[in-house]
Scaffold this motif. Structure first.
Motif, PDB file in Angstrom:
ATOM      1  N   HIS A  30      19.681  47.676  -8.579  1.00 41.79           N
ATOM      2  CA  HIS A  30      20.142  46.643  -9.515  1.00 41.79           C
ATOM      3  C   HIS A  30      18.991  45.702  -9.874  1.00 41.79           C
ATOM      4  O   HIS A  30      18.817  45.341 -11.044  1.00 41.79           O
ATOM      5  N   LEU A  31      18.215  45.342  -8.859  1.00 38.52           N
ATOM      6  CA  LEU A  31      17.066  44.469  -9.093  1.00 38.52           C
ATOM      7  C   LEU A  31      16.075  45.148 -10.043  1.00 38.52           C
ATOM      8  O   LEU A  31      15.577  44.524 -10.988  1.00 38.52           O
ATOM      9  N   ARG A  32      15.804  46.422  -9.801  1.00 39.77           N
ATOM     10  CA  ARG A  32      14.877  47.170 -10.675  1.00 39.77           C
ATOM     11  C   ARG A  32      15.390  47.200 -12.118  1.00 39.77           C
ATOM     12  O   ARG A  32      14.650  46.951 -13.072  1.00 39.77           O
ATOM     13  N   ASP A  33      16.671  47.520 -12.258  1.00 41.21           N
ATOM     14  CA  ASP A  33      17.247  47.650 -13.603  1.00 41.21           C
ATOM     15  C   ASP A  33      17.186  46.327 -14.360  1.00 41.21           C
ATOM     16  O   ASP A  33      16.882  46.291 -15.555  1.00 41.21           O
ATOM     17  N   GLN A  34      17.497  45.231 -13.668  1.00 40.59           N
ATOM     18  CA  GLN A  34      17.496  43.925 -14.328  1.00 40.59           C
ATOM     19  C   GLN A  34      16.083  43.451 -14.650  1.00 40.59           C
ATOM     20  O   GLN A  34      15.834  42.871 -15.706  1.00 40.59           O
ATOM     21  N   LEU A  35      15.142  43.704 -13.750  1.00 38.07           N
ATOM     22  CA  LEU A  35      13.751  43.310 -14.007  1.00 38.07           C
ATOM     23  C   LEU A  35      13.171  44.064 -15.202  1.00 38.07           C
ATOM     24  O   LEU A  35      12.265  43.563 -15.878  1.00 38.07           O
ATOM     25  N   ALA A  36      13.712  45.252 -15.469  1.00 41.17           N
ATOM     26  CA  ALA A  36      13.242  46.038 -16.620  1.00 41.17           C
ATOM     27  C   ALA A  36      13.552  45.339 -17.936  1.00 41.17           C
ATOM     28  O   ALA A  36      12.998  45.700 -18.989  1.00 41.17           O
ATOM     29  N   ASN A  37      14.430  44.320 -17.915  1.00 39.28           N
ATOM     30  CA  ASN A  37      14.730  43.560 -19.126  1.00 39.28           C
ATOM     31  C   ASN A  37      13.610  42.606 -19.510  1.00 39.28           C
ATOM     32  O   ASN A  37      13.605  42.065 -20.620  1.00 39.28           O
ATOM     33  N   LEU A  40       7.659  43.207 -19.705  1.00 37.94           N
ATOM     34  CA  LEU A  40       6.484  43.577 -18.924  1.00 37.94           C
ATOM     35  C   LEU A  40       6.367  45.098 -18.929  1.00 37.94           C
ATOM     36  O   LEU A  40       7.388  45.787 -18.785  1.00 37.94           O
ATOM     37  N   PRO A  41       5.175  45.642 -19.060  1.00 38.12           N
ATOM     38  CA  PRO A  41       5.032  47.105 -19.000  1.00 38.12           C
ATOM     39  C   PRO A  41       5.531  47.631 -17.652  1.00 38.12           C
ATOM     40  O   PRO A  41       5.119  47.145 -16.593  1.00 38.12           O
ATOM     41  N   LEU A  42       6.447  48.589 -17.684  1.00 40.79           N
ATOM     42  CA  LEU A  42       7.003  49.122 -16.441  1.00 40.79           C
ATOM     43  C   LEU A  42       5.929  49.777 -15.577  1.00 40.79           C
ATOM     44  O   LEU A  42       6.061  49.863 -14.363  1.00 40.79           O
ATOM     45  N   SER A  43       4.846  50.233 -16.218  1.00 40.72           N
ATOM     46  CA  SER A  43       3.778  50.869 -15.457  1.00 40.72           C
ATOM     47  C   SER A  43       2.885  49.863 -14.738  1.00 40.72           C
ATOM     48  O   SER A  43       2.052  50.236 -13.916  1.00 40.72           O
ATOM     49  N   SER A  44       3.076  48.557 -15.035  1.00 35.81           N
ATOM     50  CA  SER A  44       2.179  47.552 -14.467  1.00 35.81           C
ATOM     51  C   SER A  44       2.575  47.136 -13.051  1.00 35.81           C
ATOM     52  O   SER A  44       1.814  46.458 -12.374  1.00 35.81           O
ATOM     53  N   TYR A  45       3.794  47.518 -12.612  1.00 32.16           N
ATOM     54  CA  TYR A  45       4.204  47.131 -11.264  1.00 32.16           C
ATOM     55  C   TYR A  45       5.300  48.064 -10.760  1.00 32.16           C
ATOM     56  O   TYR A  45       5.942  48.778 -11.530  1.00 32.16           O
ATOM     57  N   SER A  46       5.509  48.048  -9.452  1.00 36.33           N
ATOM     58  CA  SER A  46       6.640  48.726  -8.825  1.00 36.33           C
ATOM     59  C   SER A  46       7.114  47.871  -7.660  1.00 36.33           C
ATOM     60  O   SER A  46       6.343  47.069  -7.118  1.00 36.33           O
ATOM     61  N   ILE A  47       8.378  47.993  -7.293  1.00 31.23           N
ATOM     62  CA  ILE A  47       8.912  47.206  -6.184  1.00 31.23           C
ATOM     63  C   ILE A  47       9.483  48.132  -5.117  1.00 31.23           C
ATOM     64  O   ILE A  47       9.930  49.241  -5.400  1.00 31.23           O
ATOM     65  N   ASP A  48       9.460  47.632  -3.892  1.00 35.74           N
ATOM     66  CA  ASP A  48       9.977  48.414  -2.772  1.00 35.74           C
ATOM     67  C   ASP A  48      10.410  47.458  -1.671  1.00 35.74           C
ATOM     68  O   ASP A  48       9.970  46.300  -1.626  1.00 35.74           O
ATOM     69  N   ALA A  84      12.655  35.574 -24.123  1.00 40.80           N
ATOM     70  CA  ALA A  84      12.721  36.741 -25.008  1.00 40.80           C
ATOM     71  C   ALA A  84      13.393  37.939 -24.349  1.00 40.80           C
ATOM     72  O   ALA A  84      13.697  38.926 -25.017  1.00 40.80           O
ATOM     73  N   SER A  85      13.643  37.865 -23.049  1.00 41.62           N
ATOM     74  CA  SER A  85      14.239  38.996 -22.324  1.00 41.62           C
ATOM     75  C   SER A  85      15.726  39.102 -22.623  1.00 41.62           C
ATOM     76  O   SER A  85      16.337  38.188 -23.189  1.00 41.62           O
ATOM     77  N   SER A  86      16.320  40.211 -22.216  1.00 36.09           N
ATOM     78  CA  SER A  86      17.764  40.408 -22.375  1.00 36.09           C
ATOM     79  C   SER A  86      18.501  40.148 -21.064  1.00 36.09           C
ATOM     80  O   SER A  86      19.596  40.672 -20.849  1.00 36.09           O
ATOM     81  N   LEU A  87      17.904  39.326 -20.197  1.00 36.22           N
ATOM     82  CA  LEU A  87      18.576  38.938 -18.948  1.00 36.22           C
ATOM     83  C   LEU A  87      19.793  38.074 -19.254  1.00 36.22           C
ATOM     84  O   LEU A  87      19.870  37.434 -20.312  1.00 36.22           O
ATOM     85  N   ALA A  88      20.722  38.003 -18.309  1.00 37.95           N
ATOM     86  CA  ALA A  88      21.905  37.155 -18.466  1.00 37.95           C
ATOM     87  C   ALA A  88      21.493  35.693 -18.603  1.00 37.95           C
ATOM     88  O   ALA A  88      20.462  35.273 -18.063  1.00 37.95           O
ATOM     89  N   ILE A 136      18.018  36.777 -10.385  1.00 35.50           N
ATOM     90  CA  ILE A 136      18.894  37.944 -10.559  1.00 35.50           C
ATOM     91  C   ILE A 136      19.798  38.114  -9.337  1.00 35.50           C
ATOM     92  O   ILE A 136      21.011  38.349  -9.460  1.00 35.50           O
ATOM     93  N   ALA A 137      19.210  38.007  -8.146  1.00 33.59           N
ATOM     94  CA  ALA A 137      19.975  38.226  -6.914  1.00 33.59           C
ATOM     95  C   ALA A 137      21.022  37.133  -6.697  1.00 33.59           C
ATOM     96  O   ALA A 137      22.151  37.420  -6.269  1.00 33.59           O
ATOM     97  N   LEU A 138      20.680  35.888  -6.988  1.00 32.06           N
ATOM     98  CA  LEU A 138      21.652  34.801  -6.844  1.00 32.06           C
ATOM     99  C   LEU A 138      22.829  35.011  -7.790  1.00 32.06           C
ATOM    100  O   LEU A 138      23.984  34.756  -7.438  1.00 32.06           O
ATOM    101  N   ASP A 139      22.525  35.468  -9.001  1.00 32.18           N
ATOM    102  CA  ASP A 139      23.583  35.735  -9.971  1.00 32.18           C
ATOM    103  C   ASP A 139      24.466  36.883  -9.495  1.00 32.18           C
ATOM    104  O   ASP A 139      25.700  36.820  -9.599  1.00 32.18           O
ATOM    105  N   TYR A 140      23.870  37.935  -8.937  1.00 28.24           N
ATOM    106  CA  TYR A 140      24.632  39.094  -8.449  1.00 28.24           C
ATOM    107  C   TYR A 140      25.589  38.678  -7.326  1.00 28.24           C
ATOM    108  O   TYR A 140      26.742  39.131  -7.278  1.00 28.24           O
ATOM    109  N   LEU A 141      25.125  37.822  -6.427  1.00 27.90           N
ATOM    110  CA  LEU A 141      25.946  37.395  -5.288  1.00 27.90           C
ATOM    111  C   LEU A 141      26.949  36.310  -5.663  1.00 27.90           C
ATOM    112  O   LEU A 141      27.804  35.960  -4.850  1.00 27.90           O
ATOM    113  N   GLY A 142      26.833  35.737  -6.862  1.00 27.96           N
ATOM    114  CA  GLY A 142      27.755  34.689  -7.290  1.00 27.96           C
ATOM    115  C   GLY A 142      27.518  33.361  -6.602  1.00 27.96           C
ATOM    116  O   GLY A 142      28.460  32.578  -6.420  1.00 27.96           O
ATOM    117  N   VAL A 143      26.282  33.084  -6.225  1.00 29.69           N
ATOM    118  CA  VAL A 143      25.964  31.830  -5.524  1.00 29.69           C
ATOM    119  C   VAL A 143      26.083  30.663  -6.496  1.00 29.69           C
ATOM    120  O   VAL A 143      25.513  30.680  -7.588  1.00 29.69           O
TER     121      VAL A 143
END
Length: 390
Positions: A30-37, A40-48, A84-88, A136-143
């Motif tokens: 979920h974090l990956r999908d939302q950060l893709a909004n 930023l070039p997706l090739s410029s970073y990865s998360i784990d 400019a992103s399509s984040l919530a 993103i994570a705070l929004d997902y958890l409803g904090v």
């Protein structure tokens, strides 16, 4: 109502915050999908994320891997990127608040306008991911509320793009204003600028955990091992226990008996504009039997210095005293309601059992009274009757 309590025994950093939120149930995908909004070039970073051990305690370590060469960005670049992103909308708002507090601190430290702040470490992709990922994570958890313990100052030196700087770094020290801190730690940077900015922007209270029913605990590991404590940020997620909200505030007061009374109205407006929760004046009989005014300000701890400086600049007061206080309060929201007079903005007060009352906003009632040619008190009665019924 979801509360998040940050137990910062070892400190706080952006990656530790994201890691602990992942442990609380935010899926990495979920974090990956939302950060893709983000633009930023997706090739410029990865998360784990991986499970690690810090002095015998197991926690999650969150890592952002980036391309070797990353541009240094200005505050306006990052703010524009988020907008400019399509984040919530809620994610954008939280992320913007965190970056604004960072830019504010950097501007003070370097003596530049906020729009000219040039981020180095914090402008990198990894820090952008940490801050937006937290939102993103705070929004997902409803904090809905965030509280934190006191913070360890740390000691020693840290290497930055500006060279070797003392711990806490200058921007971190600026962000820590108004927060409770202590020196009961060993060497090392315990609070990073990103961690301090998250709390400065989002925390509504500091100190002991608020009353709540615990839903989960998440532990986020820092990159280093400390010799004195496990380098772990522990986040406790809970639900409100009871019908009233608790938060920590500062009550600041001063007595004034030698000032042009016309200044008081201007002062109240400025204090409220700059973040005071409430401002009040009360008459006094002071020394030499002179009539005076007690000025009382209620504010969040993080706004104390700025508001006190304003009082000492705008009035004849030579000092201001303050003390911490706890509040019990109802949940309050501003909502738009449809009435026979049109759409109006009202304050809505609720407790755990539901709606308690609706209070029309004065400016809305004043506008409608003038437009409709009605007595002001009649406008109040109509709005109160129709909004409570709805």
């Amino acid at each position: 109502m979801k509360i998040l309590y940050c137990d910062c025994g070892a400190g706080i950093a952006g990656d530790m915050t994201v890691a602990a939120l992942l442990e609380l149930g935010v899926p990495l995908v979920h974090l990956r999908d939302q950060l893709a909004n983000l633009p930023l070039p997706l090739s410029s970073y990865s998360i784990d994320a991986a499970r690690v051990t810090r002095r015998g305690m197991v926690a999650t370590h969150f890592q952002v891997r980036v391309e070797e060469h990353q541009p240094h960005r200005h505050y306006t670049d990052i703010s524009g990127m988020i907008e400019a992103s399509s984040l919530a909308a809620g994610v954008k708002e939280r992320a913007q608040r965190i970056f604004f507090r960072l830019a504010e601190a950097e501007a003070r430290v370097h003596g530049v306008e906020i729009g000219h702040v040039h981020f180095h470490e914090v402008g990198g992709v990894d820090s952008i991911v940490d801050i937006v990922g937290t939102a993103i994570a705070l929004d997902y958890l409803g904090v809905t509320e965030l509280h934190a313990s006191s913070l360890p100052l740390g000691s020693g030196w840290v290497e930055t793009a500006h060279g070797r700087l003392p711990v806490p770094a200058p921007a971190t020290a600026e962000l820590l204003k108004g927060m409770p801190v202590h020196g009961d730690t060993g060497l090392g940077e315990r609070v990073t600028p990103t961690g301090a900015a998250i709390l400065a922007a989002l925390a509504t209270g500091f100190g002991a955990p608020p009353a709540m029913r615990v839903l989960g605990v998440g532990c986020g590991a820092g990159s280093r091992d400390f010799s004195d404590v496990p380098n772990i940020l522990r986040l406790v997620l809970g639900e409100k226990d009871g019908t009233l909200h608790h938060d920590d505030v500062i009550v600041a007061e001063t007595h004034i008996d030698d000032m042009n009374p016309e200044i008081f109205g201007f002062l109240m407006e400025r204090l409220l504009e700059r973040g005071a929760l409430d401002v009040a004046f009360a008459p006094l009989q002071m020394k030499k039997n002179r009539p005076g005014i007690r000025l009382t300000i209620i504010s969040s701890p993080s706004h104390l210095d700025e508001l006190a400086r304003m009082v000492l600049t705008e009035t004849t007061a030579a000092g201001i005293r303050y003390y911490p206080a706890r509040r019990l309060k109802l949940e309050r929201t501003i909502e738009e309601r449809e009435t026979s007079l049109g759409q109006v903005r009202v304050k809505v007060f609720r407790d755990g059992a539901g709606l308690l009352r609706v209070a029309p906003e004065y400016e809305e009632c004043r506008r409608l009274a003038q437009e409709r040619g009605l007595p002001l008190q009649e406008v109040y009665r109509i709005i109160e009757r129709e909004t409570v019924a709805s």
